[in-house]
Design a protein around this motif. Structure first.
Motif, PDB file in Angstrom:
ATOM      1  N   ALA A  11      -9.064   8.784  -4.815  1.00 21.04           N
ATOM      2  CA  ALA A  11      -9.487   8.982  -3.415  1.00 21.04           C
ATOM      3  C   ALA A  11     -10.785   8.239  -3.089  1.00 21.04           C
ATOM      4  O   ALA A  11     -10.947   7.719  -1.980  1.00 21.04           O
ATOM      5  N   ALA A  12     -11.707   8.161  -4.068  1.00 22.46           N
ATOM      6  CA  ALA A  12     -12.978   7.470  -3.813  1.00 22.46           C
ATOM      7  C   ALA A  12     -12.742   5.980  -3.603  1.00 22.46           C
ATOM      8  O   ALA A  12     -13.406   5.341  -2.774  1.00 22.46           O
ATOM      9  N   ALA A  13     -11.789   5.416  -4.340  1.00 20.34           N
ATOM     10  CA  ALA A  13     -11.472   3.997  -4.188  1.00 20.34           C
ATOM     11  C   ALA A  13     -10.689   3.775  -2.892  1.00 20.34           C
ATOM     12  O   ALA A  13     -10.924   2.806  -2.167  1.00 20.34           O
ATOM     13  N   LEU A  14      -9.780   4.705  -2.600  1.00 21.17           N
ATOM     14  CA  LEU A  14      -8.995   4.588  -1.359  1.00 21.17           C
ATOM     15  C   LEU A  14      -9.914   4.629  -0.143  1.00 21.17           C
ATOM     16  O   LEU A  14      -9.708   3.915   0.839  1.00 21.17           O
ATOM     17  N   ALA A  15     -10.963   5.463  -0.243  1.00 20.75           N
ATOM     18  CA  ALA A  15     -11.886   5.632   0.886  1.00 20.75           C
ATOM     19  C   ALA A  15     -12.624   4.334   1.213  1.00 20.75           C
ATOM     20  O   ALA A  15     -13.073   4.138   2.339  1.00 20.75           O
ATOM     21  N   VAL A  16     -12.753   3.459   0.219  1.00 22.86           N
ATOM     22  CA  VAL A  16     -13.441   2.186   0.487  1.00 22.86           C
ATOM     23  C   VAL A  16     -12.453   1.008   0.471  1.00 22.86           C
ATOM     24  O   VAL A  16     -12.834  -0.129   0.227  1.00 22.86           O
ATOM     25  N   GLY A  17     -11.171   1.320   0.719  1.00 24.20           N
ATOM     26  CA  GLY A  17     -10.212   0.247   0.996  1.00 24.20           C
ATOM     27  C   GLY A  17      -9.369  -0.241  -0.162  1.00 24.20           C
ATOM     28  O   GLY A  17      -8.894  -1.380  -0.144  1.00 24.20           O
ATOM     29  N   ALA A  18      -9.110   0.604  -1.169  1.00 24.79           N
ATOM     30  CA  ALA A  18      -8.336   0.154  -2.341  1.00 24.79           C
ATOM     31  C   ALA A  18      -6.924  -0.307  -1.972  1.00 24.79           C
ATOM     32  O   ALA A  18      -6.433  -1.294  -2.531  1.00 24.79           O
ATOM     33  N   ASP A  19      -6.289   0.389  -1.034  1.00 21.11           N
ATOM     34  CA  ASP A  19      -4.925  -0.009  -0.642  1.00 21.11           C
ATOM     35  C   ASP A  19      -4.927  -1.415  -0.043  1.00 21.11           C
ATOM     36  O   ASP A  19      -4.051  -2.233  -0.328  1.00 21.11           O
ATOM     37  N   LYS A  20      -5.927  -1.674   0.784  1.00 24.66           N
ATOM     38  CA  LYS A  20      -6.005  -2.995   1.438  1.00 24.66           C
ATOM     39  C   LYS A  20      -6.294  -4.083   0.407  1.00 24.66           C
ATOM     40  O   LYS A  20      -5.782  -5.192   0.496  1.00 24.66           O
ATOM     41  N   VAL A  21      -7.123  -3.753  -0.578  1.00 24.19           N
ATOM     42  CA  VAL A  21      -7.430  -4.726  -1.639  1.00 24.19           C
ATOM     43  C   VAL A  21      -6.152  -5.024  -2.442  1.00 24.19           C
ATOM     44  O   VAL A  21      -5.838  -6.190  -2.723  1.00 24.19           O
ATOM     45  N   ALA A  22      -5.388  -3.962  -2.756  1.00 21.75           N
ATOM     46  CA  ALA A  22      -4.148  -4.153  -3.520  1.00 21.75           C
ATOM     47  C   ALA A  22      -3.176  -5.034  -2.735  1.00 21.75           C
ATOM     48  O   ALA A  22      -2.571  -5.964  -3.296  1.00 21.75           O
ATOM     49  N   SER A  23      -3.050  -4.766  -1.430  1.00 18.95           N
ATOM     50  CA  SER A  23      -2.138  -5.578  -0.597  1.00 18.95           C
ATOM     51  C   SER A  23      -2.605  -7.019  -0.545  1.00 18.95           C
ATOM     52  O   SER A  23      -1.795  -7.949  -0.604  1.00 18.95           O
ATOM     53  N   ALA A  24      -3.920  -7.195  -0.416  1.00 18.63           N
ATOM     54  CA  ALA A  24      -4.460  -8.563  -0.322  1.00 18.63           C
ATOM     55  C   ALA A  24      -4.182  -9.344  -1.620  1.00 18.63           C
ATOM     56  O   ALA A  24      -3.838 -10.528  -1.581  1.00 18.63           O
ATOM     57  N   ILE A  25      -4.303  -8.661  -2.757  1.00 18.33           N
ATOM     58  CA  ILE A  25      -4.042  -9.326  -4.047  1.00 18.33           C
ATOM     59  C   ILE A  25      -2.558  -9.719  -4.126  1.00 18.33           C
ATOM     60  O   ILE A  25      -2.213 -10.832  -4.538  1.00 18.33           O
ATOM     61  N   GLU A  26      -1.708  -8.795  -3.685  1.00 16.73           N
ATOM     62  CA  GLU A  26      -0.268  -9.059  -3.717  1.00 16.73           C
ATOM     63  C   GLU A  26       0.081 -10.274  -2.847  1.00 16.73           C
ATOM     64  O   GLU A  26       0.790 -11.181  -3.280  1.00 16.73           O
TER      65      GLU A  26
END
Ligand SMILES: Cc1cc2nc3c(=O)[nH]c(=O)nc-3n(C[C@H](O)[C@H](O)[C@H](O)COP(=O)(O)O)c2cc1C
Ligand code: SF4
Length: 518
Positions: A11-26
């Motif tokens: 949750a701490a990583a998600l709160a600072v945009g982890a999902d968006k980072v994962a999508s960007a890497i993909e």
């Protein structure tokens, strides 16, 4: 060959945009024709580096952080998939000083594995403790836990083995294991982190507890603010059930154990064990008088182990490596490791698991890096909203239950919240009383009425109304709450109040003096 890239799902990583980072890497990998497998791991607990992206290389995992989606293209340009140099790079993850200095027993797998992979869990020593417990007599399991010296990590530091023995020795047709995952203390997140990052360790710990005391049913009681933890736990429980780790025959043994997650309605006092049990039974979360102890008459009147997440998540390593292995860490009567949570005005906030014995000052100034504001440290509150405020003159206090008690404080759930010199300790004292007034379950007078009178008295001091007389009154009120309250909410609120008054008397000076000083 596909390169494995780790992007936390915590949750701490998600709160600072982890999902968006994962999508960007993909996206970037597809655009560049590079084969990347993204694993959504738990957090390593270095929260100032989130989103912490790791790449698996032949030399080990290389860390980059804090990564934003806009950094991703430059990471690819720098060749991060082979560990290339980038200004966000930190080299090998396990060599980062914050991580390297830790002794991770409870959090050994957190951030390393994919939280919902049983293969990963097994690969990193998972289920060995449960297998050992099954092979032993239940009384021997209780003895191992007692011998390990493990004390409850929820707040009171009560020996876990003694609690388990009380439940084990009670005769009943039904017993329960209740995991206290309410985690209401300010600045704490260890329970959430382990539930999101290594849920099987809690399941394993609860199953071992069930076998040890003769309980067949377990509940994880947690808060609505933890939706990710709830989702991960529920998925992990379903996997464990499917794989025969939970159910009528735990890992093919004669023992039955199953469990489920229950969500509270949200009240600090519902973390208090008897209030929690009422809430779990569908009643109002009001504190029950003790005795009877929950160990004898707990959930639905049956013998019940109530343990914190950290206590239960420490069981598998004890049962895997043995009581003596665990006991050898720490100092005095504080054995094993303590997952400390660094929060507030700290440069390096996060989770730091270490053997008991670390001095508070080293934690704040070296490991935590001092204040993020760059201003001098004024105070640190350890142990949540009921913990005392320590000035820097007490920073030689070591993490040890007895040492903290001797210094007028408590370790509690090991949450550490730092304040710089802009903090007004009178306001903090008022906040403690106000918090108690809002969260009081209302059952006993010292807490219900005392906390409201406490707010009024602090306000009078702030306004310069008979300050000396009101300070004496405040102290008197604190003693009444300390010795007359039914539970620790009313009983420990005096700790932050009195420590603020004792260590920072200048903040309690009457208004005219305070104005003149400013
Ligand atoms: C007001 C109040 C709030 C509490 N909140 C929590 C909590 O959020 N989590 C927790 O584990 N224990 C909490 N406790 C302590 C529990 O009552 C209990 O001691 C603990 O769950 C026992 O587990 P342990 O022996 O493993 O620490 C709280 C106690 C009080 C008085
Ligand atoms: S101290 Fe406060 S929270 Fe605890 S039983 Fe009394 S009124 Fe309820």
């Amino acid at each position: 060959m596909s390169v494995t890239v780790f992007v936390p799902r915590d949750a701490a990583a998600l709160a600072v945009g982890a999902d968006k980072v994962a999508s960007a890497i993909e996206r970037e990998a597809t655009a560049r024709g590079q084969d990347v497998t993204i694993v959504r791991n738990g957090s390593r607990g270095m929260l100032w580096l989130e989103v912490l992206v790791e790449v698996r290389t032949e030399h080990g995992r290389i860390a980059y952080g804090p990564v934003k989606p806009s950094d991703v293209a430059s990471l690819f340009d720098a060749g991060f998939l082979t560990g290339g140099t980038h200004h966000l790079g930190h080299g090998l993850t396990h060599d980062i000083p914050f991580l390297k200095g830790q002794t991770r027993l409870t959090f050994a797998r957190c951030g390393v594995t994919y939280p919902l992979s049983l293969d990963d869990y097994r690969h990193y020593e998972g289920l060995k403790g449960l297998a050992n417990a099954i092979a032993m007599a239940p009384a021997e399991v209780v003895k191992q836990v007692t011998d390990s010296g493990l004390r409850g990590r929820g707040g009171a530091g009560f020996p876990t083995g003694i609690k388990w023995k009380t439940v084990a020795d009670a005769a009943a047709d039904q017993k329960y294991i209740v995991c206290n995952a309410d985690e209401g203390d300010s600045g704490t997140f260890a329970d959430r982190m382990i539930m999101e990052g290594d849920p099987f360790v809690l399941i394993e710990g609860m199953a071992i507890a069930g076998i040890a005391v003769g309980a067949t049913k377990g509940y994880v009681y947690t808060r609505s603010e933890y939706p990710h933890a709830i989702a991960v736990m529920e998925e992990a429980i379903a996997i464990a059930r499917r794989e025969g780790i939970l159910g009528a025959s735990v890992m093919g043994s004669p023992y039955a154990f199953d469990m489920e997650v229950r969500m509270g309605a949200g009240a600090y006092v519902c973390g208090e064990e008897t209030s929690l049990l009422n809430s779990l039974e569908g009643k109002r979360g009001i504190v029950r008088a003790k005795p009877p102890l929950p160990a004898l008459q707990g959930l639905f009147g049956k013998p019940t182990v109530v343990n914190n997440v950290m206590s239960l998540a420490s069981i598998p390593v004890i049962m895997d490596r043995g009581a003596q292995f665990y006991r050898d860490f720490g100092v005095g009567r504080s054995h094993g490791t303590i997952p400390i949570q660094l929060a507030g005005n700290l440069k390096h906030g996060g989770l730091y698991e270490t053997a008991f014995g670390l001095p508070l000052g080293q934690l704040i100034n070296e490991i935590g890096g001092g204040t993020i504001s760059g201003r001098p440290v004024k105070a640190v509150q350890v142990g949540g909203p009921l913990g005392a405020y320590f000035p820097p003159s007490l920073f030689d206090t070591i993490f040890d239950y007895e040492a903290f008690t001797a210094a007028g404080g408590l370790i509690g759930h090991a949450g550490v919240v730092l304040f710089d010199d802009t903090a007004d300790m009178l306001k903090q004292a008022r906040f403690a009383m106000e918090f108690c007034a809002i969260e009081s379950c209302g059952k006993c007078t010292p807490c219900r009425i005392g906390s409201t009178r406490g707010v009024e008295t602090v306000d009078k001091i702030a306004q310069g109304i008979e300050p000396e007389k009101n300070k004496v009154l405040l102290e008197d009120l604190c003693n009444t709450m300390k010795f007359g309250s039914l539970c620790a909410l009313g009983g420990f609120t005096p700790y932050p109040v009195m420590s603020a008054l004792t260590h920072f008397p200048e903040d309690f000076a009457p208004t005219p003096v305070r104005e003149a000083a400013e």
